[in-house]
Design a protein around this motif. Structure first.
Motif, PDB file in Angstrom:
ATOM      1  N   SER A 259      -3.236  57.306  12.027  1.00  0.00           N
ATOM      2  CA  SER A 259      -3.448  58.984  12.138  1.00  0.00           C
ATOM      3  C   SER A 259      -3.159  59.308  13.753  1.00  0.00           C
ATOM      4  N   TRP A 260      -3.914  58.363  14.449  1.00  0.00           N
ATOM      5  CA  TRP A 260      -3.980  58.575  15.935  1.00  0.00           C
ATOM      6  C   TRP A 260      -2.664  58.531  16.530  1.00  0.00           C
ATOM      7  N   GLN A 261      -1.950  57.276  16.134  1.00  0.00           N
ATOM      8  CA  GLN A 261      -0.685  57.107  16.644  1.00  0.00           C
ATOM      9  C   GLN A 261       0.333  58.188  16.462  1.00  0.00           C
ATOM     10  N   LEU A 262       0.282  58.615  15.184  1.00  0.00           N
ATOM     11  CA  LEU A 262       1.237  59.675  14.936  1.00  0.00           C
ATOM     12  C   LEU A 262       1.046  60.914  15.869  1.00  0.00           C
ATOM     13  N   SER A 263      -0.252  61.190  15.642  1.00  0.00           N
ATOM     14  CA  SER A 263      -0.906  62.673  16.667  1.00  0.00           C
ATOM     15  C   SER A 263      -0.751  62.390  18.104  1.00  0.00           C
ATOM     16  N   PHE A 264      -1.218  61.372  18.725  1.00  0.00           N
ATOM     17  CA  PHE A 264      -1.000  61.354  20.160  1.00  0.00           C
ATOM     18  C   PHE A 264      -0.232  60.354  20.831  1.00  0.00           C
ATOM     19  N   GLN A 265       0.593  59.576  20.035  1.00  0.00           N
ATOM     20  CA  GLN A 265       1.456  58.676  20.533  1.00  0.00           C
ATOM     21  C   GLN A 265       3.114  59.233  20.357  1.00  0.00           C
TER      22      GLN A 265
END
Length: 300
Positions: A259-265
């Motif tokens: 979820s973090w990768q999709l949103s912030f990477q």
């Protein structure tokens, strides 16, 4: 205005004020982010539309895209293994330690404090320590295994796709065991000692006392530990950031990190929100099951 302050000085008015302050806090810092995250999951939001508020409504299209993504299956399987293995071993080791420290022996309180020292450390610090232990070229674990002749070549614990996830699981188990130990120790301390003494007089052995007294009376604490363990494990982000970053090739990627990768990477903010919404729904389900089970036990 005077009536307002006089009602505040009254005990009932002060209680009402505290309730409204708590509701306001929950609304601003819990309810609003949850609702806002759900709304984003139904829109097309990326880095450019985040500030402009030009966000077309797409309904459940983002959910379809996330669930049909080839990475989703890998992430789901990794998340299941991470949660199940972490919770099971945290529970077993924590319960064993809680039973051990129930015994009266010199230095028990100091040893218990040493176990708690690891739990109060920030997860990023724990991740840094374990990255040194698990390092492939100069790690402590490889040195110990070579010293005992258990391996001939170094194992790259954090970059080998076969073991990288299990490396994070080991670190997470180490981090969560003290929390389980403390909660279960409180539950064990609440069991009346008269029950054990009476069972011992009746000729019950240690295992019989454990199965007939300890386990039945520890059902509620064990349920609480399992429920909280699932929730806390699903929140674990720092260890992945410090150890594997979800790699190699998503071999250790789990839902919360994806979820973090999709949103912030990759700045697919809508899809990252979808993953977090699905996790929230699952956590609410776990909490509801635990609440229902405890209410059933209280009624019967």
């Amino acid at each position: 205005m005077a009536h307002f302050w006089s009602s505040i000085r009254d005990s009932r008015g002060f209680d009402a004020l505290l309730v409204w302050l708590a509701l306001g806090y929950l609304t601003v810092f819990s309810a609003f982010p949850l609702v806002y995250n759900f709304v984003i999951s139904l829109q097309t939001v990326d880095l450019f539309s985040l500030a402009s508020f030009d966000r077309p409504f797409v309904g459940l299209e983002n959910y379809r895209e996330v669930l049909s993504d080839p990475v989703a299956g890998t992430v789901l399987w990794n998340t299941i293994r991470f949660v199940v293995l972490s919770v099971v071993f945290q529970l077993l080791i924590g319960f064993g330690l809680a039973l051990f420290f129930q015994q009266d022996f010199p230095g028990s309180s100091y040893l218990r404090g040493l176990f708690l020292a690891g739990w109060i450390m920030p997860a990023l610090v724990v991740g840094a320590v374990w990255s040194w232990i698990l390092a492939g070229d100069f790690g402590v674990l490889n040195y110990v295994l070579r010293s005992f002749g258990l391996i001939d070549e170094n194992i790259f614990w954090l970059s080998d796709h076969q073991v990288s996830l299990y490396s994070v699981i080991i670190a997470n188990i180490w981090l969560g065991v003290p929390f389980n130990m403390i909660l279960l120790s409180v539950g064990l301390a609440s069991i009346p000692q008269d029950l054990y003494e009476a069972a011992e007089l009746d000729g019950a052995g240690a295992w019989q006392r454990f199965y007939t007294i300890t386990l039945p009376l520890m059902r509620a604490p064990l349920g609480a530990v399992v429920s909280l363990g699932i929730i806390f494990t699903l929140q674990q982000f720092d260890l992945f950031a410090a150890l594997t970053q979800g790699g190699p090739s998503n071999a250790s990627n789990v839902a919360q990190y994806w979820s973090w990768q999709l949103s912030f990477q990759t700045y697919q903010i809508s899809r990252g929100s979808v993953v977090s919404v699905l996790m929230i729904v699952f956590v609410i389900g776990v909490a509801a099951i635990y609440t229902r089970s405890t209410r059933y036990e209280q009624n019967y």
